[in-house]
Scaffold this active site. Sequence first.
Site, PDB file in Angstrom:
ATOM      1  N   GLY B  32     -21.977   8.785  23.534  1.00  0.00           N
ATOM      2  CA  GLY B  32     -23.010   8.799  22.501  1.00  0.00           C
ATOM      3  C   GLY B  32     -23.927  10.001  22.545  1.00  0.00           C
ATOM      4  O   GLY B  32     -24.676  10.235  21.599  1.00  0.00           O
ATOM      5  N   CYS B 241      -8.098  -6.853  -3.104  1.00  0.00           N
ATOM      6  CA  CYS B 241      -7.520  -5.600  -3.606  1.00  0.00           C
ATOM      7  C   CYS B 241      -6.642  -5.905  -4.819  1.00  0.00           C
ATOM      8  O   CYS B 241      -5.810  -6.813  -4.780  1.00  0.00           O
ATOM      9  CB  CYS B 241      -6.694  -4.933  -2.513  1.00  0.00           C
ATOM     10  N   CYS B 244      -2.792  -5.026  -3.655  1.00  0.00           N
ATOM     11  CA  CYS B 244      -2.065  -5.724  -2.584  1.00  0.00           C
ATOM     12  C   CYS B 244      -2.710  -7.059  -2.215  1.00  0.00           C
ATOM     13  O   CYS B 244      -2.256  -7.716  -1.287  1.00  0.00           O
ATOM     14  CB  CYS B 244      -1.946  -4.840  -1.351  1.00  0.00           C
ATOM     15  N   CYS B 266      -7.778  -1.066  -2.153  1.00  0.00           N
ATOM     16  CA  CYS B 266      -7.943  -0.703  -0.753  1.00  0.00           C
ATOM     17  C   CYS B 266      -8.362   0.761  -0.618  1.00  0.00           C
ATOM     18  O   CYS B 266      -7.773   1.635  -1.251  1.00  0.00           O
ATOM     19  CB  CYS B 266      -6.630  -0.864   0.007  1.00  0.00           C
ATOM     20  N   CYS B 272      -2.609  -0.491   2.433  1.00  0.00           N
ATOM     21  CA  CYS B 272      -2.272  -1.064   1.125  1.00  0.00           C
ATOM     22  C   CYS B 272      -0.764  -0.929   0.870  1.00  0.00           C
ATOM     23  O   CYS B 272      -0.102  -1.882   0.450  1.00  0.00           O
ATOM     24  CB  CYS B 272      -3.055  -0.340   0.038  1.00  0.00           C
TER      25      CYS B 272
END
Lengths: 196, 293
Positions: B32, B241, B244, B266, B272
């Site tokens: 980090g 979606c 899909c 997606c 997808c």
Amino acid sequence: MDTNTLDGGFADPVMQSQTAFRAVMDSLANPGTVQALTLGLTPPSSLSPELAAIALTLCDHDTTLWLDRDLATDAVLGWLRFHTSAPITSERAQAQFALTRDPAVLLADFDQGTDLYPDRSTTVALAIQSVSGGKTLTLTGPGIEGSITIAPQGLPEDFLAQWAENGAQFPRGVDLLLVADGQLIGLPRTTRIKEA
Amino acid sequence: MSATPSYNFAYLDEQTKRMIRRAILKAIAIPGYQVPFASREMPMPYGWGTGGVQVTAAIVGPTDVLKVIDQGADDTTNAVSIRAFFAKVANVKTTTHTGDATIIQTRHRIPEKQLQAGQTLVYQVPIPEPLRLLEPRETETRVMHALKEYGLMHVKLYEDIATHGRIATTYGYPVMVEDRYVMSPSPTPKFDNPKMHMSAALQLFGAGREMRIYAVPPFTKVVSLDFEDHPFEIQHFSEPCALCAATGVYLDEVILDDHGGHMFVCSDTDNCEDRRAAGHRGALSGEVLEAAE
């Protein structure tokens, strides 16, 4: 001039340093895992091929390099100067990289980084007898799923106390690379170590 | 003298790679924390992923398989050109399948498919400093990180609640890494934040213009900042979606006409395509529309 100075480096510097870097990166990202570090280097005898690989992969004219007295023979210094151009320092606290095989090494003597720039601490590469067969140690921390055990042979006697002290000053602290026989274990300062 | 220009493997010279590699190692050792590095000019403008490209160039090897996504898509300009760049300068195998890739360079998404150990996710980061829009001085933000002084960030999130009734930050949502450093996840939607927590993959972040590299090692705590009475929440979508029928994935809105017609699809094109190949069909997929005619 000793012609051995010119020999024994990477045969293919670009690809071999990439291979060595990925081993070092994977070792620090996954502390406790044993990474292969065999690259066919033939440095002057007191310098192990693993320490040589780390120096040639990561050091250049921008990095100060420290070697323990035992390692710092004329042959080794000449070889490292030729292959890395790294300035060699005799001050531990000014070293960005340290190469040692001294089991009495004191981690606290190296550059610990600052609170503002903890990344400026020394990376210490320590050649040990073997990465296995020693006392079992349990590691936890970032990069480790749950815990993992290692059993390196030839660590400093007071290693656990030194390492606890190193970790207590986080984010300051040194990072350690243990090498032996073409193998490497990385211990970033975040790794916590207990006797199993 | 050679007639055609030639490049070193992966474009960068070896000294530059060593410099970037040293920064990556320290970044991994201090999860980090943003490590400064001497970012180079790349053959693309800042803002197009020069940080991610430099990180990828420093780690990539001949056995790697590279995937590049831009907002989840493999087929947008940024993704296509970066993939072509590495295919040319590193002769590396490329793929669009998340599962086949060893290195995934991303602009602002994390793939839907869970990443595995051994995979590396390289983020392109525009503004690495999460505190930058609150405190413009680098000298000050550096001290704030050193002292773990993140009160200002909590004030910002609190002001969101005071103004909007909820934390209104939807992307680039700040996270706390391993209980020490507050980090910007780059402008990924906050939907992706939970995927960073304890991920099996190594996550590397490169900011070229701002000259910073940071990292989250595998299996590292990554917690989105929040309050007890306003816990962190991800976006939810009311419909699946349209291609899909996937639910629980991040969706993009696509405008269909100038009468307000729209569809949600997606964002992750590979996920997808995989689902459609497996026989899943959404309400606006070709087969469903043909059947309705």
